[in-house]
Design a protein around this motif. Structure first.
Motif, short mmCIF file in Angstrom:
data_model
loop_
_atom_site.label_atom_id
_atom_site.label_comp_id
_atom_site.label_asym_id
_atom_site.label_seq_id
_atom_site.Cartn_x
_atom_site.Cartn_y
_atom_site.Cartn_z
N ALA A 123 0.84 -1.20 0.00
CA ALA A 123 0.00 0.00 0.00
C ALA A 123 0.87 1.25 0.00
CB ALA A 123 -0.91 -0.01 1.23
N GLY A 124 0.48 2.23 -0.81
CA GLY A 124 1.21 3.49 -0.89
C GLY A 124 2.38 3.48 -1.85
N THR A 125 2.62 2.36 -2.54
CA THR A 125 3.74 2.27 -3.48
C THR A 125 3.46 3.10 -4.73
OG1 THR A 125 4.15 0.02 -2.70
CG2 THR A 125 5.23 0.68 -4.74
N ALA A 126 4.48 3.78 -5.21
CA ALA A 126 4.37 4.54 -6.46
C ALA A 126 4.64 3.58 -7.62
CB ALA A 126 5.34 5.70 -6.47
N VAL A 127 3.61 3.24 -8.35
CA VAL A 127 3.73 2.28 -9.45
C VAL A 127 3.98 3.04 -10.74
CG1 VAL A 127 2.57 0.45 -10.72
CG2 VAL A 127 2.17 0.69 -8.27
N ASN A 128 5.18 2.87 -11.31
CA ASN A 128 5.53 3.52 -12.57
C ASN A 128 6.13 2.49 -13.52
OD1 ASN A 128 8.03 3.08 -11.41
ND2 ASN A 128 8.27 5.21 -10.76
N LEU A 160 -2.78 2.75 -4.15
CA LEU A 160 -1.48 2.87 -4.81
C LEU A 160 -1.41 4.19 -5.57
CD1 LEU A 160 -1.17 -0.73 -6.34
CD2 LEU A 160 0.04 0.12 -4.34
N LYS A 161 -0.18 4.66 -5.78
CA LYS A 161 0.03 5.86 -6.58
C LYS A 161 0.42 5.40 -7.98
CE LYS A 161 1.66 8.41 -2.53
NZ LYS A 161 2.82 9.09 -1.90
N VAL A 162 -0.53 5.37 -8.88
CA VAL A 162 -0.34 4.81 -10.21
C VAL A 162 0.03 5.92 -11.18
CG1 VAL A 162 -1.39 3.48 -12.07
CG2 VAL A 162 -1.99 2.99 -9.69
N GLU A 163 1.08 5.67 -11.95
CA GLU A 163 1.53 6.62 -12.98
C GLU A 163 1.55 5.87 -14.31
OE1 GLU A 163 5.44 9.28 -14.25
OE2 GLU A 163 5.31 8.37 -12.25
N THR A 207 -4.22 7.10 -6.04
CA THR A 207 -4.25 8.24 -6.96
C THR A 207 -3.77 7.80 -8.34
OG1 THR A 207 -2.01 8.91 -6.31
CG2 THR A 207 -3.86 9.93 -5.13
N VAL A 208 -4.21 8.53 -9.37
CA VAL A 208 -3.83 8.24 -10.75
C VAL A 208 -3.19 9.48 -11.34
CG1 VAL A 208 -4.63 7.60 -13.05
CG2 VAL A 208 -5.70 6.57 -11.03
N THR A 209 -1.99 9.32 -11.92
CA THR A 209 -1.29 10.41 -12.57
C THR A 209 -0.97 10.01 -13.99
OG1 THR A 209 -0.26 10.99 -10.45
CG2 THR A 209 0.69 11.96 -12.45
N LEU A 210 -1.41 10.83 -14.95
CA LEU A 210 -1.12 10.57 -16.36
C LEU A 210 0.20 11.21 -16.73
CD1 LEU A 210 -4.60 11.05 -18.04
CD2 LEU A 210 -3.50 8.93 -17.35
N ARG A 211 1.07 10.44 -17.36
CA ARG A 211 2.37 10.95 -17.75
C ARG A 211 2.25 11.93 -18.91
NH1 ARG A 211 6.76 6.25 -18.25
NH2 ARG A 211 5.28 5.42 -19.74
N ASP A 212 3.09 12.96 -18.86
CA ASP A 212 3.10 13.96 -19.93
C ASP A 212 3.94 13.42 -21.08
OD1 ASP A 212 2.87 16.15 -21.47
OD2 ASP A 212 3.91 17.53 -20.13
N ARG A 213 3.37 13.41 -22.29
CA ARG A 213 4.10 12.89 -23.45
C ARG A 213 5.30 13.73 -23.80
NH1 ARG A 213 3.42 8.02 -24.26
NH2 ARG A 213 4.08 8.29 -26.41
N ARG A 214 5.24 15.04 -23.51
CA ARG A 214 6.36 15.92 -23.85
C ARG A 214 7.57 15.62 -23.00
NH1 ARG A 214 3.36 21.51 -23.25
NH2 ARG A 214 2.65 20.35 -21.44
N VAL A 215 7.35 15.19 -21.75
CA VAL A 215 8.47 14.89 -20.86
C VAL A 215 9.21 13.67 -21.35
CG1 VAL A 215 9.08 14.26 -18.50
CG2 VAL A 215 7.31 15.96 -18.92
N ARG A 216 8.48 12.68 -21.90
CA ARG A 216 9.12 11.46 -22.38
C ARG A 216 9.95 11.72 -23.62
NH1 ARG A 216 5.78 6.29 -22.99
NH2 ARG A 216 7.87 5.47 -22.79
N ASN A 217 9.56 12.71 -24.44
CA ASN A 217 10.24 12.96 -25.70
C ASN A 217 11.25 14.11 -25.62
OD1 ASN A 217 8.65 10.98 -26.80
ND2 ASN A 217 7.05 12.42 -27.43
N GLU A 218 11.66 14.47 -24.40
CA GLU A 218 12.61 15.58 -24.30
C GLU A 218 13.98 15.13 -24.76
OE1 GLU A 218 13.49 14.83 -19.54
OE2 GLU A 218 12.58 16.70 -20.24
#
Length: 198
Positions: A89-94, A123-126, A144-155
């Protein structure tokens, strides 16, 4: 509308298995329905789909026209909620954690979380995509749910050449520095004046 690929057997129905090689009187003895000799009569012998004995197959004889979007299709790594119960519980899943746990492998355009199963703790889902059912179950479990920013991945990668021209000179706002590399490349050799004696 009914389609052939949507046909299903009736619930509870059972089909008798064809018993092969039980004597000639059974009707499926001797060659067991495979006939006499040939590639399809051999053990392990099979012919791939669309093979026509070396003849130019139909799929290659027909003309191909039009645009096919399959080459631009994005493949996402699918992770269900029931797979995330192995984390505390509470793990940041990325993506990094999912790869270390072998829940996702290979190359893909992103990670998509689907709502199959129940989540036991928050869980903290990304991820890149989350279905509506999965988001509802995660938030209901206290996560919680966090959507990754596509611009950050393509920097730009870290080893890319840093542009010094964008940095301003301290004390003089608006005045930009010229990088030494650019300055050396853009510097033109001075033309020497030669005077001819008459």
């Amino acid at each position: 509308m009914m389609h052939l690929h949507k046909l299903r057997t009736r619930p509870g129905s059972r089909h008798r298995v064809k018993r092969l090689g039980c004597g000639e009187s059974s009707g499926h003895g001797k060659t067991s329905g495979k006939g006499h000799k040939g590639q399809k009569a051999r053990s392990g012998g099979s012919i791939r789909l669309g093979f026509e004995g070396g003849q130019m197959p139909l799929i290659r004889r027909l003309p191909k026209r039009g645009f096919n979007n399959a080459a631009f299709h994005k493949h996402y790594a699918i992770v269900n909620l029931e797979d995330l119960n192995e984390f505390k519980a509470g793990t940041a899943v990325n993506e990094q954690l999912l790869r270390e746990s072998n829940l996702v492998r290979g190359h893909f355009a992103g990670i998509k979380i689907l709502g199959d199963g129940e989540l036991k703790h928050g869980l903290k889902v990304e991820a890149d995509k989350v279905s509506a059912a999965a988001r509802e179950k995660i938030e209901k479990a206290g996560g919680t749910v966090t959507l990754r920013d596509r611009r950050v991945r393509n920097e730009t990668p870290p080893d890319a050449d840093v542009d010094v021209a964008a940095q301003e000179t301290p004390g003089k706002p608006g005045v930009k520095k010229r990088s030494a590399k650019k300055g050396a490349a853009q510097a033109k050799p001075l033309a020497r004046k030669t005077s001819r004696e008459s």
